[in-house]
Design a protein around this motif. Structure first.
Motif, short mmCIF file in Angstrom:
data_model
loop_
_atom_site.label_atom_id
_atom_site.label_comp_id
_atom_site.label_asym_id
_atom_site.label_seq_id
_atom_site.Cartn_x
_atom_site.Cartn_y
_atom_site.Cartn_z
N ALA A 59 44.68 42.47 41.78
CA ALA A 59 45.19 42.21 40.08
C ALA A 59 44.37 40.87 39.71
O ALA A 59 44.54 40.22 38.72
N GLY A 60 43.27 40.55 40.48
CA GLY A 60 42.48 39.37 40.35
C GLY A 60 42.85 37.91 41.12
O GLY A 60 43.35 38.12 42.13
N VAL A 96 46.34 48.87 39.58
CA VAL A 96 45.53 48.02 38.94
C VAL A 96 44.13 47.46 39.36
O VAL A 96 43.94 47.14 40.78
N LEU A 98 42.19 44.25 37.89
CA LEU A 98 42.19 43.27 36.84
C LEU A 98 41.33 42.30 37.19
O LEU A 98 41.50 41.85 38.38
N GLY A 99 40.69 41.56 36.24
CA GLY A 99 40.10 40.19 36.45
C GLY A 99 39.15 40.40 37.68
O GLY A 99 38.39 41.18 37.87
N LEU A 102 38.68 43.78 39.49
CA LEU A 102 37.65 44.69 38.68
C LEU A 102 36.38 44.16 39.09
O LEU A 102 35.26 44.90 39.21
N ARG A 118 44.82 51.49 35.90
CA ARG A 118 44.64 50.51 34.76
C ARG A 118 43.41 49.56 35.32
O ARG A 118 43.62 48.96 36.23
N LEU A 119 42.67 49.49 34.30
CA LEU A 119 41.30 48.20 34.61
C LEU A 119 41.26 47.48 33.41
O LEU A 119 41.47 47.94 32.26
N GLY A 120 40.77 46.44 33.75
CA GLY A 120 40.55 45.13 32.54
C GLY A 120 40.07 43.98 33.15
O GLY A 120 40.20 43.75 34.40
N LEU A 121 39.56 43.32 32.11
CA LEU A 121 39.18 41.99 32.34
C LEU A 121 39.89 41.04 31.54
O LEU A 121 39.52 40.52 30.27
N PRO A 122 41.23 40.66 31.90
CA PRO A 122 42.14 39.78 30.82
C PRO A 122 41.93 38.24 30.85
O PRO A 122 42.79 37.74 30.26
N HIS A 156 43.52 46.44 28.71
CA HIS A 156 43.39 47.37 29.85
C HIS A 156 42.89 48.50 29.52
O HIS A 156 43.41 49.10 28.28
#
Length: 719
Positions: A59-60, A96, A98-99, A102, A118-122, A156
């Motif tokens: 999760a980063g 996940v 994330l951040g 990813l 779930r993937l993302g750059l929050p 995400h």
């Protein structure tokens, strides 16, 4: 840590291990560096798989490390080393990415994701940008338009969407680690150069400048005053116009400017506040968060107006069977159609089953005999609510929780007509209930810890930010809103125009100012509340509105507008003029200016120029001052609770952290001085006199917000 494992077939598996979400702490980063180096020098290893323990990739960053000195290896060279490896590295993404998680995966040569990942750059939600190559690598894989969307919003994406965008190479419904290991065996020995994302050419659209400018316009509309989304656009621009190395340098420069900003501090404070809110004790000393919640298998919703429909949709989304009640067949059918329509549209957006079978409908309260929890969502009328709760007390199981969605009525008075006051509490959703994140859980005098625990647990399942508050008129959010709106009315009386007040508030960061929001909601909503509180009428014999209530100044302007049928957008006129009923384009109304001139003349008020700074200070500081009263009375447990309520329920600009954090950033002495100034200038205006808690905090040297409870703790809590 990161566990290194050799498995048959010349594959090394590096497993990130830092529960609960395998955050990239300094220890984990150091272990990754050592494991990657070990795999690189082991002649028997031909390919590498990086995965996470317990079904979560990563999760980063560990955000707790942001406040201290930097330790351990930096993430950028770590990811560069992975990408430079001559041995293929495969990311096995479950849960996940994330951040920084990813960004770590983007440094690998291949990415395989589980279908539910779930993937993302929050990072933008923390006032930052992805600073380990995210703004430079993602555009090379997904294209500039998609990268701009993901990086500037922090949203995400599902594994399927990530596959369509080119972020991942394969999606599986099996074990991602096992699939990645098998894949790694097949590609062992293949050259990694063509798979290095940093070396990929970037496809620039012909309208690049226009695209970037349009993105900035959307950002200014969506996140007024926030600097991180703007910096994200600048970083993506660098990716599209500069070589990779120079783009990385620009990314680092932008991150350095953001990292020490007040907005980053505010957003990171809010991140932790969201996780801390609501944890408080009952008057008996029992902590609800140490109490086991009851299972909620079936819920009833009373009333299928706007709120009831939204609450019903929330429950169905969460997979909870719900029975919705209306008093007449016509309203029931209208409500049924509306709920089904909302669920259908929801399902279309997410490509899922609308689960219509989870919602049933009835006009008979006696059908609620088997529900675990009831949420009443009828009109704000005490007599009606008491009638319903009296009936519910008879027809529902003795252990069923009875909750009211009232926005400010006395929960204890409602509970008094039942046989189970310990199981009665408020669950105040915010409109539209299926979209807004906030849930005020209102603790009555007799509410038990198990009732609170159950309501808070249900809120979590509905993906709400639940905040426990005490019982008083308006609770926390609406109580603080009253002085804010009152100041706006007084400013109109003194010479300001609605558009001037709204502009000042919108430039501060609100999506809508007081008057545009009032027109959207309907001016009759507040009018009915004021009537219920006895704050309207009577008029003087000559028809002159009384301008004093309880010895304090009172603005009759909004009441007069309602009496004239000016209810806002739905009527085509309110504080503004609209081209048609229900129209959304607000235009200044010459009639209102003439009316205000007559009103001032009638009451001997000399109009004056009011600058935007006074508008902001009077509206915001009066709201903040009421927050201090609420803390002093124990209606909210901590300033973090108030900030979460205002950010998630009232669209207070996130990048300022919320009203109480904003006060601490401005400086409590300044807030106190300004309130003193305006109180002396307008002694008849209520809620401008500084609270005693604010005075005590300033006298105590204005301690950090996290220490305010030490000053408050000697006061009795209402929670």
């Amino acid at each position: 840590m990161a566990v290194y494992t050799r498995i048959p077939g010349s594959v090394a598996v590096i497993t990130l291990k830092n529960p609960p979400v395998n955050a990239l702490s300094s220890t984990v980063r150091q272990a990754i560096v050592q494991s990657v180096s070990r795999a690189g020098t082991d002649p028997d290893v031909k390919a590498v798989v990086i995965c996470g323990e317990n079904g979560k990739f990563c999760a980063g960053a560990d955000i707790r490390e942001f406040s201290g000195p930097f330790r351990g290896p930096a993430l950028v060279p770590l990811i560069d080393d992975i990408e430079a490896s001559e041995k293929p590295v495969v990311a096995a993404i479950e849960g996940v990415a994330l951040g920084g998680g990813l960004e770590l995966a983007l440094g690998c040569h291949y990415r395989i994701a589980h279908i539910k990942a779930r993937l993302g750059l929050p990072e933008v939600t923390l006032g930052l940008l992805p600073a380990a190559g995210g703004t430079q690598r993602l555009p090379r894989l997904a294209g500039i338009p998609a990268a701009l969307d993901l990086i500037t919003t922090g949203r995400h994406v599902s594994a399927q969407e990530a596959l369509k965008l080119g972020i991942v190479d394969q999606v599986t419904d099996g074990n991602a680690r096992d699939v990645a290991v098998e894949f790694a065996r097949k590609i062992a020995g293949q050259p990694t150069g063509p798979r290095r994302v940093s070396s990929l050419p970037i496809q620039c659209p012909a309208n690049l400048d226009s695209l970037l400018e349009q993105t900035l316009v959307r950002i200014r509309q969506r996140a007024r005053g926030a600097i991180a989304p703007v910096a994200c656009v600048q970083a993506v621009r660098a990716a599209s116009t500069l070589p990779f190395a120079q783009g990385m340098q620009r990314e680092q420069e932008l991150m350095a400017a953001l990292f020490t900003s007040g907005q980053a501090r505010a957003l990171q404070y809010l991140h932790f506040a969201q996780r801390a809110v609501g944890k408080w004790s009952t008057p008996s000393g029992a902590r609800w968060d140490n109490t086991k919640p009851r299972p909620v298998r079936k819920v009833a919703v009373i009333g299928l107006g706007t709120m009831g429909r939204g609450i019903t949709v929330c429950l169905v989304r969460a997979g909870i069977p719900v029975i919705a009640v209306e008093m007449e067949e016509k309203q029931l059918e209208e409500g049924r159609r509306a709920v089904h329509g909302m669920l259908d549209r929801d399902a279309q957006r997410h490509g899922a089953d609308p689960n219509l079978s989870l919602a049933s409908f009835t006009i008979n309260l006696r059908d609620l005999g088997d529900v675990d929890l009831v949420i009443e969502a009828v009109f704000e009328d005490m007599a009606l609510k008491k009638k319903i709760f009296r009936e519910l007390s008879s027809v529902c199981r003795p252990d069923a929780l009875l909750c009211t969605n009232t926005s400010g009525l006395d929960v204890d008075e409602i509970a008094s007509v039942t046989r189970r006051p310990d199981l009665v509490l408020g669950m105040h959703f915010f409109a539209p209930a299926h979209m807004m994140k906030l849930l005020e859980v209102v603790h009555g005098l007799h509410t038990s810890p198990v009732a609170v625990a159950t309501a808070m647990d249900l809120g979590k399942k509905l993906e709400k930010v639940g905040v426990l508050v005490g019982n008083c008129p308006g609770f926390v959010g609406n109580r603080m809103l009253m002085p804010y709106t009152e100041q706006a009315y007084f400013l109109l009386e003194e010479g300001a125009r609605p558009e001037e007040v709204d502009q000042a508030l919108e430039e501060f960061g609100f999506a809508m100012g007081v008057f545009r929001m009032g027109d959207l909601s309907g001016l009759d909503v507040g009018w009915k509340i004021r009537m219920g509180l006895g704050l309207t009428g009577p008029t003087l014999p000559a028809g002159t509105p009384v301008r004093s209530r309880g010895g304090h100044r009172y603005s009759a302007v909004p009441d007069i507008l309602c009496e004239k049928g000016r209810m806002g957008q739905k009527a085509g006129r309110g504080w503004y003029l609209y081209e048609k009923q229900g129209g959304r384009v607000a235009r200044p109304d010459p009639w209102l200016q003439s009316f205000l001139e007559e009103y001032r003349s009638l009451h001997g008020i000399q109009a004056r120029h009011i600058d935007p700074q006074e508008i902001l200070e009077r509206c915001l500081y009066s709201l903040i001052n009421e927050g201090f009263h609420i803390l002093e009375e124990g209606i909210a447990a901590a300033p973090q609770d108030i900030d979460a309520i205002y950010v998630f329920g009232y669209s207070w600009p996130r990048h300022t952290g919320g009203p109480m954090f904003y006060a601490s950033m401005v400086g409590l002495p300044r807030v106190l001085d300004k309130l003193e100034h305006y109180h002396q200038a307008h002694p008849d205006i209520p809620r401008l006199e500084p609270s005693s808690l604010l005075r005590r905090l300033v006298a105590s040297g204005s301690p950090p917000l996290q220490q305010w409870r030490d000053v408050i703790k000697k006061h009795r809590s209402h929670l």
